[in-house]
Design an enzyme around this catalytic site. Sequence first.
Site, short mmCIF file in Angstrom:
data_model
loop_
_atom_site.label_atom_id
_atom_site.label_comp_id
_atom_site.label_asym_id
_atom_site.label_seq_id
_atom_site.Cartn_x
_atom_site.Cartn_y
_atom_site.Cartn_z
N ARG A 72 49.31 -76.71 -63.78
CA ARG A 72 48.91 -75.62 -64.70
C ARG A 72 47.50 -75.83 -65.24
NH1 ARG A 72 50.84 -73.94 -70.42
NH2 ARG A 72 50.54 -71.69 -70.35
N HIS A 76 44.49 -73.07 -65.14
CA HIS A 76 43.77 -72.60 -66.33
C HIS A 76 42.29 -72.98 -66.27
CE1 HIS A 76 47.28 -71.50 -69.19
NE2 HIS A 76 47.62 -71.31 -67.94
N HIS A 203 56.03 -71.51 -60.84
CA HIS A 203 57.05 -71.55 -61.89
C HIS A 203 58.40 -72.03 -61.36
CE1 HIS A 203 54.69 -68.65 -64.77
NE2 HIS A 203 54.08 -69.78 -64.53
C1 HEM Z 1 50.97 -64.85 -62.93
C2 HEM Z 1 50.61 -65.06 -64.17
C3 HEM Z 1 51.08 -66.23 -64.99
C4 HEM Z 1 51.51 -66.18 -66.27
C5 HEM Z 1 51.61 -64.94 -67.14
C6 HEM Z 1 51.89 -67.52 -66.64
C7 HEM Z 1 52.37 -67.88 -67.89
C8 HEM Z 1 52.93 -69.10 -68.18
C9 HEM Z 1 53.56 -69.44 -69.42
C10 HEM Z 1 53.65 -68.53 -70.63
C11 HEM Z 1 54.06 -70.68 -69.30
C12 HEM Z 1 54.82 -71.46 -70.36
C13 HEM Z 1 53.83 -72.11 -71.31
C14 HEM Z 1 54.47 -72.59 -72.59
O1 HEM Z 1 55.41 -71.97 -73.07
O2 HEM Z 1 53.98 -73.59 -73.14
C15 HEM Z 1 53.72 -71.17 -67.99
C16 HEM Z 1 54.05 -72.39 -67.50
C17 HEM Z 1 53.62 -72.87 -66.29
N1 HEM Z 1 52.77 -72.23 -65.40
FE1 HEM Z 1 52.27 -70.30 -65.47
N2 HEM Z 1 51.67 -68.35 -65.58
C18 HEM Z 1 51.17 -67.61 -64.55
C19 HEM Z 1 50.76 -68.10 -63.32
C20 HEM Z 1 50.73 -69.43 -62.99
C21 HEM Z 1 50.04 -69.99 -61.86
C22 HEM Z 1 49.18 -69.19 -60.89
C23 HEM Z 1 50.29 -71.33 -61.86
C24 HEM Z 1 49.79 -72.39 -60.91
C25 HEM Z 1 49.40 -72.17 -59.69
C26 HEM Z 1 51.15 -71.60 -62.98
C27 HEM Z 1 51.69 -72.82 -63.28
C28 HEM Z 1 52.54 -73.06 -64.35
C29 HEM Z 1 53.31 -74.28 -64.52
C30 HEM Z 1 53.38 -75.42 -63.53
C31 HEM Z 1 53.97 -74.16 -65.74
C32 HEM Z 1 54.86 -75.21 -66.41
C33 HEM Z 1 53.98 -76.08 -67.31
C34 HEM Z 1 54.74 -77.08 -68.14
O3 HEM Z 1 55.79 -77.57 -67.74
O4 HEM Z 1 54.23 -77.40 -69.23
N3 HEM Z 1 51.37 -70.43 -63.66
N4 HEM Z 1 53.03 -70.19 -67.32
#
Ligand code: HEM
Length: 343
Positions: A72, A76, A203
């Site tokens: 992530r 970002h 995800h």
């Molecule tokens: C498509 C639009 C996306 C949205 C709206 C989004 C939004 C989010 C949100 C809200 C979370 C939870 C954060 C929290 O509650 O602290 C999350 C977690 C995560 N996202 Fe996304 N995300 C998107 C795309 C992506 C992409 C493109 C990747 C990587 C290639 C990614 C990788 C991750 C990962 C690995 C987590 C888990 C992180 C953890 O365990 O702390 N996301 N994302």
Amino acid sequence: MATTIPYSFRLNYVVVTVAFVLLVLVLTNRCEASELRLDYYASSCPTVFDVIRKEIECDVQSDPRNAALVLRLHFHDCFVQGCDGSVLLDDTVTLKGEKTASANINSLKGFSLIDRIKNMLESECPGIVSCADLLTIAARDAVVLVGGPYWDVPVGRKDSKTANFALANTNIPKPDDTLLTIISKFLYQGLSVTDMVALSGAHTIGMARCESFRSRIYGDYEVTSEKDAVSESHLRDLRSTCPLTKGGSSENNVTSLDYVTPDLFDNSYYHLLLKGQGLLNSDQELYSSLFGIQTRELVKKYALDPLAFFQQFSDSMVKMGNIVKPESFVDGEVRTNCRFVNT
Ligand code: HEM
């Protein structure tokens, strides 16, 4: 005599203008991927890939969540002025970093892992490997270590001397953005709808905080999910983790984005979407939105064909990693500490 312009002509004009503006934005944001090479460190730091892999291996063995944190962070980073390590910069008197932007604050983690690997690299080959490259390689290794696909990582990125708090607020997609907003945020980076659906498959690992999924579980979760005992009991669990009333200690309670195989990089995320059980609004929209004709087909495809998902995810990760501002090769540097620009 006043002439009226036909409606269809005006509509065409609007569509062409919007397409042109997007094209200009995409072109000005384009990477110079040709500057990145697989063998960039072959003579200056031949052990770079081994050092990073060994360190990430330890991190993921001690806690598989670490794979999600690093992946992530890389995403970002790349969505704000390209993949240039800007997300890693701390706030100072003269620099406002991106860590307190709305999508990052209390949410983005894993900075200390990157610091540790950077220290190892600095003792091995001082001043050679950029933080942006470190993060890109580490994200690939993290995915592989939790069962995901391997891809070659072109390297040679430079670290920025600036960060952009405002862009971090606008460019990074939010869970309650509409599908069309999310698509346009990816298009702006030169990434297609297919890239967006495949990259969302990230995800399949990691966790989300209550704040990120409250509106979903008290919103249309019941409508999209199946009416069986398993779904109903899962929704009850989610609601007890994340009460309707905001505030208090539950705000930072977390749950897995993919509750079936939370620590495994597989295509189970897409199966959840077919069952209407995506955790975030933005996840479920890929399958359930009225505007999601193309995204729905892609979700079905990746649910049916894990290899197609792995192939597309790898290709899209390379594409995302190649978002590099051409100026960064001139203005950038190799930071010695990922948190601060060099003095
Ligand atoms: C498509 C639009 C996306 C949205 C709206 C989004 C939004 C989010 C949100 C809200 C979370 C939870 C954060 C929290 O509650 O602290 C999350 C977690 C995560 N996202 Fe996304 N995300 C998107 C795309 C992506 C992409 C493109 C990747 C990587 C290639 C990614 C990788 C991750 C990962 C690995 C987590 C888990 C992180 C953890 O365990 O702390 N996301 N994302």
